[in-house]
Design an enzyme around this catalytic site. Sequence first.
Site, mmCIF file in Angstrom:
data_model
loop_
_atom_site.group_PDB
_atom_site.id
_atom_site.type_symbol
_atom_site.label_atom_id
_atom_site.label_comp_id
_atom_site.label_asym_id
_atom_site.label_seq_id
_atom_site.Cartn_x
_atom_site.Cartn_y
_atom_site.Cartn_z
ATOM 1 N N CYS A 192 -3.295 7.144 -4.769
ATOM 2 C CA CYS A 192 -3.078 5.702 -4.631
ATOM 3 C C CYS A 192 -1.688 5.309 -5.132
ATOM 4 O O CYS A 192 -1.411 5.362 -6.345
ATOM 5 C CB CYS A 192 -4.154 4.913 -5.364
ATOM 6 S SG CYS A 192 -4.074 3.160 -4.970
ATOM 7 N N CYS A 226 0.867 -1.189 0.000
ATOM 8 C CA CYS A 226 0.000 0.000 0.000
ATOM 9 C C CYS A 226 0.901 1.235 0.000
ATOM 10 O O CYS A 226 1.691 1.437 0.933
ATOM 11 C CB CYS A 226 -0.904 -0.011 1.226
ATOM 12 S SG CYS A 226 -1.951 1.457 1.310
#
Length: 332
Positions: free
Chosen positions: A252, A89
């Site tokens: 992201c 992530c």
Amino acid sequence: MRHTFFCIDGHTAGNPVRLVAGGAPLLRGGDMLARRQDFLARFDWIRTGLCFEPRGHDMMSGGFLYPPTRDDADCGILFIETSGCLPMCGHGTIGMVTFGLEHGLITPRTPGQLRIEVPAGVIDIAYAMDGGKVRWVRIRNVPAYVAATGIAIEVPGFGPLSVDVSYGGNYYAIIEPQGPYAGLDDLGASRIVELSRTIRDLMRDAIEPVHPLDDRIRGVSHVLWADKPKGEGADGRNAVFYGERAIDRSPCGTGTSARLAHLEHQGRLNVGDRFVHESYIGSRFIGRVEEAVMVGDRPGIIPSIEGSAIATGFNTIWIDREDPFWAGFSVV
Ligand code: PYC
């Protein structure tokens, strides 16, 4: 029985990051991917309790710092999120590295640099610190590559789409403007969420990408709607859908990595090119195609992503077994 978790809460480019600084369970496993499997098998209630309502919300994301399993790494990270424990992530790493350094939880061997073990592999970090604050964090990510192109799906109530699949630490279904999709502002947030859930299901029926070097990493987990930039100086914009109802408020990190590999694969970016990626809310990461590599037998790239994070406070959270919602709940 009451379990106590000491957290540093904050955000990276608007998306939440909850660094669980105290209360991490001891995990078994020879690498972070094996520890992730152990966490999911024995401790997933910690993730659901901390990420779902009533202690979290649809976008909640974060993780734990662990000692590394390798001598050449400074620390390990296990990610938690509403959708599960991600292999990697990007916004979470930027946030956890920032909070960890600012609060003395991570001590680099070389100031300005870190090597971190994550379930998807090993990532190298560069950062700048000034007056006790981390100003930016750059991640040299795990290799990214395009897994499939031109998957044709028919989305009920919307129309036909041609979707590509790219890996940037997670597998992304990437949708470029086409036919029924005129752009993010044309769709709006609630329609993006509604359509993305259906598109992810259709993509999962159509294809199961498997990482060429580790078959424990597989399956489309996120949907990235690509669009032209909105703000000055940006090169592209996106909305990344994850979990059941979340649009990433940041651009992201793994999504940007997947998009860099996708654009390089299409010949629209080359090694050395920079790509400023805007999120749905207008926050930014700087992406870069660092190097061309092979991922098993597939051509790919090493992407980097740069961004910054802000801590918003300490949060001591209890999970009390007498609470009927001790393991959290989600309203879909
Ligand atoms: O930044 O890689 C990322 C990410 C994945 C899901 C939400 N953010």
